[in-house]
Design an enzyme around this catalytic site. Structure first.
Site, short mmCIF file in Angstrom:
data_model
loop_
_atom_site.label_atom_id
_atom_site.label_comp_id
_atom_site.label_asym_id
_atom_site.label_seq_id
_atom_site.Cartn_x
_atom_site.Cartn_y
_atom_site.Cartn_z
N THR A 18 0.82 -1.20 0.00
CA THR A 18 0.00 0.00 0.00
C THR A 18 0.86 1.26 0.00
O THR A 18 2.00 1.24 0.49
CB THR A 18 -0.90 0.01 1.25
OG1 THR A 18 -1.57 1.26 1.37
CG2 THR A 18 -0.08 -0.21 2.52
N ASP A 19 0.28 2.36 -0.50
CA ASP A 19 0.99 3.63 -0.42
C ASP A 19 1.02 4.19 1.00
O ASP A 19 1.79 5.12 1.30
CB ASP A 19 0.37 4.67 -1.36
CG ASP A 19 -1.09 4.97 -1.08
OD1 ASP A 19 -1.69 4.34 -0.19
OD2 ASP A 19 -1.65 5.85 -1.79
N GLU A 20 0.23 3.61 1.90
CA GLU A 20 0.17 4.13 3.27
C GLU A 20 1.47 3.92 4.04
O GLU A 20 1.69 4.56 5.07
CB GLU A 20 -1.01 3.51 4.02
CG GLU A 20 -2.34 3.87 3.38
CD GLU A 20 -3.53 3.53 4.25
OE1 GLU A 20 -3.42 3.62 5.49
OE2 GLU A 20 -4.57 3.16 3.68
N LYS A 40 2.23 -3.26 7.29
CA LYS A 40 2.55 -3.44 5.87
C LYS A 40 3.97 -3.00 5.57
O LYS A 40 4.67 -3.62 4.76
CB LYS A 40 1.55 -2.68 5.00
CG LYS A 40 0.15 -3.27 4.99
CD LYS A 40 0.11 -4.70 4.45
CE LYS A 40 0.38 -4.75 2.97
NZ LYS A 40 0.24 -6.15 2.43
N TYR A 100 -2.00 -0.47 10.88
CA TYR A 100 -2.09 -1.15 9.57
C TYR A 100 -0.88 -0.83 8.71
O TYR A 100 -0.19 -1.73 8.21
CB TYR A 100 -3.37 -0.74 8.84
CG TYR A 100 -3.32 -1.04 7.36
CD1 TYR A 100 -3.23 -2.36 6.90
CD2 TYR A 100 -3.34 -0.01 6.41
CE1 TYR A 100 -3.16 -2.64 5.54
CE2 TYR A 100 -3.28 -0.28 5.06
CZ TYR A 100 -3.19 -1.60 4.62
OH TYR A 100 -3.12 -1.87 3.29
#
Length: 355
Positions: free
Chosen positions: A133-135, A163, A159
């Site tokens: 994810t870009d998060e 990741k 989260y």
């Protein structure tokens, strides 16, 4: 190729499976634990295809995964199995640590053993594709900037931290053991078969039923929206043509504030399903307490995958959202049981986690 997809009954995973079976000549083995957000009904269109097989199992079970790898002999492993909802990670981070970090470690070890046993030619061609994810990159200012593959990691939520840890594990297994990995980091996905607690489906279904539309803070947070079928095409390219040891950012170049997204959903519902009650659904929007650690803006520079692998997003936000709204209007048989049994239509994560 034969491709083992982990988490193939989830939102993005099921789109990948449908794409691989419907649009390519690859065969698919779908390994999924079938937790709350998984749905085998999302795979009904391909379940009878001889090139598709479903296996229920947990990526944390290394022995089971290794036995499956030996039995199926895949050429590619696409790893999408993950706990993926930021709000849930705030309320219960333990599951995210277990699945996203420990699960990725166990999967990597099972894959490393399998890959080491392959003959030289197949070992060279094998790929492990980790979907992220870009998060993991953290926050961007409203006034500009884009995430690139070289952006330093600065995760804000349980989260995104889980990741980020799994991304680092995957790259470490490449640098330490030579495992041929590719990695991708995507922006926010939306589209058909999206679990009803996520922003866009929640707002569509609440709006359809003329229930409140809860928006965090003032709705100023900006996300880059990627239609899930565009993402599935990109993932196939990364898995089959990506360069080992390289990461690829995947984004739709469709930045919108959360409030603008919800307003667009209201307007689409007013056009396609005016129904009874009258009045614009924008009147249903309510602002609720912001969640802790809510990043202000995400935006992806997708130049690498566009230049090196020739991928382009086909859907604009407007065309993708129209398709999405129409799909939910036409597929109540899919979402109604999930919404009734697994999700009540509220938002999670607005209060600080309790010890």
């Amino acid at each position: 190729m034969k491709i083992l997809v982990t988490g193939g009954a989830g939102f993005i995973g099921s789109a990948v499976c449908r794409h691989l079976i419907g649009e390519t000549d690859h065969s698919v083995v779908n390994l999924d634990k079938l937790t709350y957000a998984a749905s085998l009904t999302s795979l009904a269109a391909i379940e009878a295809d001889p090139r598709y097989r479903f296996v229920k199992g947990d990526i944390c079970d290394r022995a089971m995964v290794r036995a499956l790898l030996d039995a199926e002999a895949p050429d590619v492993v696409m790893h999408l199995a993950a706990e993926s909802h930021v709000d849930r990670s705030i309320d219960g981070p333990g599951a995210f640590i277990q699945t996203n970090i420990v699960g990725t470690y166990e999967l990597l070890e099972a894959v490393r053993g399998y890959w080491s046993s392959l003959p030289a030619g197949r070992r060279e061609a094998f790929r492990f594709h980790h979907v992220s994810t870009d998060e993991v990159y953290g926050d961007l200012p409203l006034e500009g900037g884009l995430f690139t593959e070289d952006t330093p990691y600065a995760p804000s939520s349980p989260y995104s931290a889980s990741k980020a840890a799994s991304d680092h594990l995957v790259m470490a297994w490449h640098h330490t053991y030579g495992l041929p990995v590719v990695l991708s980091n995507c922006s926010n996905n939306y589209g058909p078969y999206h679990f009803p607690e996520k922003l866009i489906p929640l707002m569509i279904l609440n709006g359809l039923e003329r229930k409140p539309l809860p928006v965090y803070g003032r709705g100023e947070n900006v996300r880059d929206w990627l239609y899930v079928d565009d993402h599935a095409r990109a993932l196939e390219l990364v898995a089959t043509r990506g360069e080992p040891g390289r990461s690829y950012n995947i984004g739709g170049r469709n930045e919108r504030s959360n409030l603008a997204v919800v307003e667009a959903i209201c307007d689409a519902l007013d056009r396609f399903a005016p129904g009874e009650g009258g009045g614009s659904r924008r009147a249903l929007i309510s602002f609720v307490t912001d969640r802790p650690g809510h990043d202000l803006r995400y935006a992806i520079d997708a130049g690498r995958i566009e230049t090196e692998l020739g991928w382009r997003a086909r859907e604009t936000f407007e065309t993708g959202l129209e398709k999405t709204v129409r799909w939910y209007l036409d597929n109540e048989a899919w979402w109604r049981p999930i919404r009734a049994e697994r999700y009540a239509g509220t938002r999670l994560g607005a209060s600080s986690a309790k010890v």
